[in-house]
Design a protein around this motif. Structure first.
Motif, PDB file in Angstrom:
ATOM      1  N   UNK A 231       0.840  -1.193   0.000  1.00 26.33           N
ATOM      2  CA  UNK A 231       0.000   0.000   0.000  1.00 26.33           C
ATOM      3  C   UNK A 231       0.880   1.250   0.000  1.00 26.33           C
ATOM      4  N   UNK A 232       0.650   2.119  -0.983  1.00 28.90           N
ATOM      5  CA  UNK A 232       1.348   3.405  -1.065  1.00 28.90           C
ATOM      6  C   UNK A 232       0.264   4.459  -0.848  1.00 28.90           C
ATOM      7  N   UNK A 233       0.181   5.003   0.358  1.00 27.40           N
ATOM      8  CA  UNK A 233      -1.004   5.762   0.761  1.00 27.40           C
ATOM      9  C   UNK A 233      -0.614   7.070   1.459  1.00 27.40           C
ATOM     10  N   UNK A 234      -1.320   8.143   1.082  1.00 30.31           N
ATOM     11  CA  UNK A 234      -1.268   9.440   1.785  1.00 30.31           C
ATOM     12  C   UNK A 234       0.127  10.050   1.829  1.00 30.31           C
ATOM     13  N   UNK A 235       0.866   9.917   0.737  1.00 27.52           N
ATOM     14  CA  UNK A 235       2.149  10.594   0.607  1.00 27.52           C
ATOM     15  C   UNK A 235       1.969  11.874  -0.206  1.00 27.52           C
ATOM     16  N   UNK A 236       2.880  12.830  -0.056  1.00 27.40           N
ATOM     17  CA  UNK A 236       2.745  14.107  -0.752  1.00 27.40           C
ATOM     18  C   UNK A 236       4.066  14.546  -1.362  1.00 27.40           C
ATOM     19  N   UNK A 237       3.957  15.244  -2.496  1.00 28.56           N
ATOM     20  CA  UNK A 237       5.136  15.866  -3.103  1.00 28.56           C
ATOM     21  C   UNK A 237       4.756  17.248  -3.592  1.00 28.56           C
ATOM     22  N   UNK A 252       7.310  -2.421 -11.930  1.00 28.20           N
ATOM     23  CA  UNK A 252       6.218  -3.379 -11.901  1.00 28.20           C
ATOM     24  C   UNK A 252       5.443  -3.204 -10.600  1.00 28.20           C
ATOM     25  N   UNK A 253       4.130  -2.950 -10.730  1.00 23.94           N
ATOM     26  CA  UNK A 253       3.256  -2.819  -9.566  1.00 23.94           C
ATOM     27  C   UNK A 253       2.206  -3.919  -9.659  1.00 23.94           C
ATOM     28  N   UNK A 254       2.093  -4.705  -8.601  1.00 28.62           N
ATOM     29  CA  UNK A 254       1.208  -5.871  -8.651  1.00 28.62           C
ATOM     30  C   UNK A 254       0.467  -6.032  -7.328  1.00 28.62           C
ATOM     31  N   UNK A 255      -0.841  -6.242  -7.414  1.00 31.19           N
ATOM     32  CA  UNK A 255      -1.680  -6.503  -6.245  1.00 31.19           C
ATOM     33  C   UNK A 255      -1.472  -5.455  -5.157  1.00 31.19           C
ATOM     34  N   UNK A 256      -1.438  -4.195  -5.570  1.00 30.72           N
ATOM     35  CA  UNK A 256      -1.132  -3.101  -4.644  1.00 30.72           C
ATOM     36  C   UNK A 256      -2.189  -2.013  -4.731  1.00 30.72           C
ATOM     37  N   UNK A 257      -2.176  -1.132  -3.743  1.00 27.44           N
ATOM     38  CA  UNK A 257      -3.086   0.004  -3.692  1.00 27.44           C
ATOM     39  C   UNK A 257      -2.259   1.286  -3.655  1.00 27.44           C
ATOM     40  N   UNK A 258      -2.533   2.174  -4.609  1.00 25.08           N
ATOM     41  CA  UNK A 258      -1.905   3.498  -4.643  1.00 25.08           C
ATOM     42  C   UNK A 258      -3.036   4.489  -4.397  1.00 25.08           C
ATOM     43  N   UNK A 259      -3.133   5.048  -3.196  1.00 22.87           N
ATOM     44  CA  UNK A 259      -4.345   5.776  -2.820  1.00 22.87           C
ATOM     45  C   UNK A 259      -4.052   7.004  -1.969  1.00 22.87           C
ATOM     46  N   UNK A 260      -4.864   8.054  -2.198  1.00 25.34           N
ATOM     47  CA  UNK A 260      -4.905   9.242  -1.349  1.00 25.34           C
ATOM     48  C   UNK A 260      -3.570   9.976  -1.287  1.00 25.34           C
TER      49      UNK A 260
END
Length: 357
Positions: A231-237, A252-260
């Protein structure tokens, strides 16, 4: 026995003893073998048991040989560790064992040509060596395995608040959390330099990290980036790639959540910007990411790379851009198979905005 014979016997005996001593002095002493033990309640003697444990990790490291394991009991150890041997650091769990960098240097620095495993501990309060790598600084040509570790509240003035991975390093992060780290420029959570580095994030969480420029969660130049079941969540740039930024090589991104995640200019969730990057995203969700600048693009994904992006069994939903491509802003080659794009918002191309070049 005559006095002459007694004197001769004594002389020969003393000579034999002296010769034996001389031989023994020429033989190096044998250092005790590990494993080694560290505990705040140890007596700081031989470090070969919990009762006789070293009271600092550095104390045990100085006794250890390459290939040894250092067991670290529960407690907080305010230390900066400089590792130039192949070592395993084994804590009592991320909720029990903490290594605190004291805000003065990288918490752990791994020197070149070294292989290190870090497991079962929290790494916090590091302040990057040479302005990079607040929590862990992996020098070039190193191998670092991180498992069941929390990398928390570290910072770097330039690159890699949580971790900095130098040229040709091979780093695997498994069952771990990279949380609330900051970088003044790129890679709030993790920064991977180029070329030929390998970074794998497996069954882990990268969340609430911040970058002053690109890659709030993860930034990698060239090399190979794998994100699997994470899970890659609630990060900011403040520029591009709120969750993930990749410029070249493969991702490669697999079975993951990129959110918020959020960025100002582009790629709220994911940003690929460079001349040659091959990207595949499978069985994953890209949701509720945003870009907020006046001419921002790609709330969920910005695909601006000289190679191709392939999406398969992916949901892109609820992402927002103030200008182009609420879900996806595609500027190169995009292939989609069984992809759901829904509920994204933008004045131009709420779901997908194409500007192929």
């Amino acid at each position: 026995m005559s006095s002459k014979r007694l004197v001769l016997t004594l002389i020969l005996g003393l000579g034999l003893a002296a010769a034996t001593l001389a031989i023994l002095e020429g033989v190096p002493s044998v250092q005790a073998a590990g494993p080694w033990y560290v505990s705040l309640t140890g007596d700081n003697s031989d470090c070969l048991s919990w009762a006789t444990a070293c009271t600092t990790i550095d104390g045990a490291y100085n006794k250890a040989s390459s290939g040894d394991t250092i067991n670290v009991a529960a407690g907080t150890y305010v230390e900066n560790l400089y590792i130039g041997k192949d070592i395993t650091l084994l804590g009592a769990g991320a909720g029990s064992t903490t290594v605190d960098g004291g805000g003065i240097d990288s918490t752990i620095r791994v020197y070149r040509y070294t292989s290190v495993t870090v497991s079962g501990m929290t790494i916090r309060n590091g302040n990057g060596t040479l302005n990079t790598g607040g929590g862990i600084f992996a020098e070039r040509d190193t191998t670092v395995q991180v498992s069941n570790v929390t990398i928390f509240d570290n910072r770097a003035a330039v690159y890699g608040g949580g971790m900095y991975l130098a040229l040709n390093s091979v780093v695997t992060v498994t069952n771990s959390s990279v949380i609330s780290n900051t970088a003044g420029s790129d890679g709030g959570g993790i920064y991977g330099d180029d070329p030929n580095g390998t970074l794998a994030i497996i069954s882990s969480t990268v969340t609430e990290n911040a970058a002053g420029a690109a890659g709030g969660g993860i930034y990698q130049n060239s090399g190979t980036l794998t994100i699997d079941a994470s899970d890659i969540i609630s990060n900011t740039s403040e520029t591009t790639g709120g969750g993930v930024f990749k410029s070249s090589g493969t991702m490669s991104i697999r079975k993951s959540v990129i959110a918020e995640n959020a960025a100002v200019d582009s790629g709220g969730g994911i940003s690929t910007m460079g001349t040659s990057c091959m990207v595949s995203i499978d069985d994953s969700t890209i949701r509720d990411n945003q870009v907020s600048g006046a001419s921002s693009q790609g709330g969920g994904i910005l695909n601006d790379t000289g190679m191709a992006m392939e999406l398969s069994n992916v949901t892109v939903s609820g992402n927002t851009s103030t200008q182009y491509g609420g879900g996806i802003h595609n500027q190169r080659t995009l292939t989609m198979t069984n992809v759901t794009v829904s509920g994204n918002t933008s004045p131009n191309g709420g779901g997908i905005f194409h500007t192929n070049t």
